[in-house]
Every structure is written in C-alpha cells, then in structure tokens.
Motif scaffolding. Structure first.
Motif, PDB file in Angstrom:
ATOM      1  N   ASN A  68     -61.815-100.346 -46.616  1.00  0.00           N
ATOM      2  CA  ASN A  68     -62.858 -99.740 -45.790  1.00  0.00           C
ATOM      3  C   ASN A  68     -64.118 -99.665 -46.629  1.00  0.00           C
ATOM      4  OD1 ASN A  68     -62.706 -97.434 -47.499  1.00  0.00           O
ATOM      5  ND2 ASN A  68     -61.173 -96.492 -46.187  1.00  0.00           N
ATOM      6  N   TYR A  69     -65.175 -99.194 -46.022  1.00  0.00           N
ATOM      7  CA  TYR A  69     -66.416 -98.912 -46.740  1.00  0.00           C
ATOM      8  C   TYR A  69     -67.233 -97.981 -45.864  1.00  0.00           C
ATOM      9  CZ  TYR A  69     -68.242-102.594 -43.653  1.00  0.00           C
ATOM     10  OH  TYR A  69     -68.576-103.344 -42.554  1.00  0.00           O
ATOM     11  N   ILE A  70     -68.234 -97.352 -46.444  1.00  0.00           N
ATOM     12  CA  ILE A  70     -69.108 -96.487 -45.656  1.00  0.00           C
ATOM     13  C   ILE A  70     -70.548 -96.893 -45.941  1.00  0.00           C
ATOM     14  CG2 ILE A  70     -69.133 -94.642 -47.413  1.00  0.00           C
ATOM     15  CD1 ILE A  70     -69.226 -92.645 -45.011  1.00  0.00           C
ATOM     16  N   SER A  81     -78.464-102.344 -43.992  1.00  0.00           N
ATOM     17  CA  SER A  81     -77.637-101.202 -44.355  1.00  0.00           C
ATOM     18  C   SER A  81     -77.578-101.080 -45.869  1.00  0.00           C
ATOM     19  CB  SER A  81     -76.223-101.394 -43.806  1.00  0.00           C
ATOM     20  OG  SER A  81     -75.625-102.533 -44.404  1.00  0.00           O
ATOM     21  N   ILE A  83     -74.581 -99.989 -48.531  1.00  0.00           N
ATOM     22  CA  ILE A  83     -73.175 -99.624 -48.677  1.00  0.00           C
ATOM     23  C   ILE A  83     -73.063 -98.572 -49.773  1.00  0.00           C
ATOM     24  CG2 ILE A  83     -70.833-100.467 -49.100  1.00  0.00           C
ATOM     25  CD1 ILE A  83     -71.886-103.286 -48.350  1.00  0.00           C
ATOM     26  N   ALA A  86     -66.902 -98.489 -51.435  1.00  0.00           N
ATOM     27  CA  ALA A  86     -65.840 -99.221 -50.728  1.00  0.00           C
ATOM     28  C   ALA A  86     -64.462 -98.731 -51.199  1.00  0.00           C
ATOM     29  CB  ALA A  86     -65.971-100.720 -50.997  1.00  0.00           C
ATOM     30  N   THR A 113     -70.482 -91.084 -38.958  1.00  0.00           N
ATOM     31  CA  THR A 113     -70.448 -92.358 -39.677  1.00  0.00           C
ATOM     32  C   THR A 113     -69.089 -92.563 -40.344  1.00  0.00           C
ATOM     33  OG1 THR A 113     -72.826 -92.227 -40.076  1.00  0.00           O
ATOM     34  CG2 THR A 113     -71.576 -93.742 -41.460  1.00  0.00           C
ATOM     35  N   TYR A 117     -65.983 -95.476 -39.657  1.00  0.00           N
ATOM     36  CA  TYR A 117     -65.336 -96.329 -40.662  1.00  0.00           C
ATOM     37  C   TYR A 117     -63.951 -95.807 -41.052  1.00  0.00           C
ATOM     38  CZ  TYR A 117     -69.719 -98.765 -40.811  1.00  0.00           C
ATOM     39  OH  TYR A 117     -70.811 -99.511 -40.446  1.00  0.00           O
ATOM     40  N   ARG A 118     -63.446 -94.848 -40.251  1.00  0.00           N
ATOM     41  CA  ARG A 118     -62.077 -94.316 -40.391  1.00  0.00           C
ATOM     42  C   ARG A 118     -61.814 -93.753 -41.789  1.00  0.00           C
ATOM     43  NH1 ARG A 118     -61.805 -98.891 -37.297  1.00  0.00           N
ATOM     44  NH2 ARG A 118     -60.928 -98.664 -35.196  1.00  0.00           N
ATOM     45  N   TYR A 251     -67.235 -90.910 -31.916  1.00  0.00           N
ATOM     46  CA  TYR A 251     -67.160 -90.455 -33.302  1.00  0.00           C
ATOM     47  C   TYR A 251     -67.383 -88.948 -33.449  1.00  0.00           C
ATOM     48  CZ  TYR A 251     -67.509 -95.488 -33.627  1.00  0.00           C
ATOM     49  OH  TYR A 251     -67.303 -96.839 -33.449  1.00  0.00           O
TER      50      TYR A 251
END
Length: 310
Positions: A68-70, A81, A83, A86, A113, A117-118, A251
């Motif tokens: 994943n990443y945010i 964006s 990042i 990760a 957010t 991205y879980r 969300y």
C-alpha cells in the motif's frame, strides 16, 4: 542488490540493503511509476533493487510491488501527488487541541485518505498537560466521537513522557507512519520513543500559534522491538487526490453505513430528497463536524483545487 528505502532527501535516497549496508542512491533519469503522477516516484518504505555503475554511483533501477501507500496532493498546488510513505501497517496521526490547534477538517481529511488506501489509523492526542478545563472537555468529546466511529485514541504528553509506554507497545513489529500538522510534537514523541536519535524539535510561533517545520525529509527509524517509525515533514494542509465525488462518502465510515438507506444510489448527501445521511445528521447519529468535513472535501471536487486543512 535489494534494499529498503529509509530516507529521502529530495535528490538522494538512502537504502538499507538486505545485508545491512547503508547506500546513498540516485534514481535513473527515466524512472517513473506507471499510473501515478508523483513528485517522488520512490518513497520511504519502498523495497528496491539497486545497481552500482563503474564510477561507484548507486542507482535505483527497480521498485517492488507495494502492499500500500498513502499520498496527498503536492503542496505546489499542481495536479501531482506526493507519496508520504509505502508498505505501511498503520498510521498514527498526532493531534493537539491547542499549541497549535488541529482542525477536525484536517483530521477527517487524513482519515478519509487513509481509508481510501486501506491503512488503519490511530489518533494520538498530545500536549494533554497544556489543556485547560474547556480544552480537556473538548478533547474528551473528540476522543469519544472517533472511538465510537472506530479509530483507537491515545492521550499523551510527549514532553513529560506520559502515555509513551502504551504507544511503544502499539508500535512493536509494525511499520508506522507518524504524521500531523507542524508543531504538534512529532519530533518530541520520536525522542521519547527513541532517545538515542535526538531528532531536532521546533518552536511554536506565538503570533500564529502554528508550528514551524523541523523535519524536511521523510525518514524511517528502526525500533528496538522490531518494526519502523516513519517521520514525515509537518503537513499544513491535506488536499484530496484521485477521489471521485461519489466515492468520498465511502471513506467516512458512518456516512457510508447510513448511505445504504438513501433513496438514490448515487446520492451525494447534499440536497437530494430521501437522503438518509442528512437525516442521520439531524438525528445526531452522524456528527456535524464529520458531515462538515465531508462537504468540505466535496468542494475540492467542485472547485478542482487544493484546500488546506485549516
């Protein structure tokens, strides 16, 4: 050679290889991530492959698939964006009721957010030693709200090392992103958790009651009990990125739950007839502050621009 990106200085990346070496690397000039328009194609927390050329310069030439990443919108108001990190197990968002004040809009933007991205989030309410009676009452109300929604909350004083042991226990064996507005005490908390690192702390502007940046680059700190703590530059705003209007409500956990009862499946919960979400707000089943944050994020989509968290 395989390694983990543990620091990003903008032009260089520090990679910890599988055999424990620390290697400063550059990115190959044509290295771009497919499908992500990002100011930083490689982020702290990425696992990468590196090669060394004849002159001894190390280059990152491959990135492994991310768990994943945010991301957030880049601060230069572009459509790109940024990042933050990760391959995360969780995020911890540091909140202060005052010195400086963290707005609920900022909190909710961050939570939405992370939901997109879980990535699980826990909320850390810092500087409890500085809260007066009214501020403590307000903090307790926020903790009740977010705990009810499903976000674990901690009360701490990083400066006085109150509540730190509980945080340490929750960090064990996990890769955790630490985030928050400038001035909320991230560096002080890291120093309390990892005193050997002596991370630089900053001052609060008396005039604006806002923090000033002390961390300029993202960095991973290994934890004694396993796992990593990721420090990021203080964030003043959190613009939404890559969300369709009809997705925003997904969300917000409680909005998504009540939206199943809306008359229209594509309801935006603003002024449509038979909207179960607006009815839930009237019945105090959804808080006014959360609904306001939701509408604020929809404005991003309407105006097509970045909005700060204040």
């Amino acid at each position: 050679m395989r390694g983990l990106v543990i620091k990003n200085t903008g032009s260089w990346y520090q990679v910890k290889t599988d055999d424990g070496q620390l290697v400063d690397c550059k990115i190959k000039g044509n290295f771009r991530l497919k499908g992500i328009r990002s100011t930083n194609p490689i982020a702290v927390g990425d696992y990468v492959q590196i090669i060394v050329n004849n002159e001894g310069t190390a280059f990152i030439n491959e990135i492994e698939d991310r768990k994943n990443y945010i991301i957030r919108r880049a601060s230069n108001l572009s459509k790109q964006s940024h990042i933050l990190a990760a391959n995360l197990d969780q995020c911890m968002l540091i909140i202060t009721i005052n010195y400086p004040e963290t707005s609920t809009i900022f909190i909710d933007r961050f939570l939405a957010t992370a939901e997109a991205y879980r990535i699980p989030v826990k909320l850390i309410f810092n500087k409890i030693d500085r809260c007066n009676e009214d501020e403590t009452r307000y903090m307790n109300a926020l903790i009740d709200l977010y705990t009810y929604i499903g976000y674990p909350c901690f009360r701490i004083s990083a400066l006085n090392e109150v509540g730190i042991d509980e945080i340490k226990k929750d960090l064990e064996g996990k890769v955790t992103l630490l985030s928050g507005n400038s001035g909320v005490g991230k560096s002080t908390l890291i120093n309390a958790i990892l005193p050997d690192y002596s991370v630089k702390t900053g001052e609060i502007s008396d005039y604006h009651n806002k923090g000033m940046h002390t961390t300029t680059f993202s960095e991973m700190f290994p934890l004694p009990q396993g796992g990593y703590l990721i420090d990021t530059p203080g964030i003043k705003g959190f613009g939404t990125f890559d969300m369709e209007e009809e997705e925003v409500g997904h969300y917000f956990k409680e909005i998504f739950q009540h939206s199943a009862q809306c008359k229209y499946s594509n309801c935006t919960h603003r002024n449509e007839p038979g909207c179960a979400v607006r009815e839930a707000v009237k019945q105090h089943l959804i808080s006014e502050s959360r609904y306001t944050s939701y509408l604020n994020m929809l404005e991003d989509k309407d105006e097509g621009k970045y909005r700060s968290g204040y």
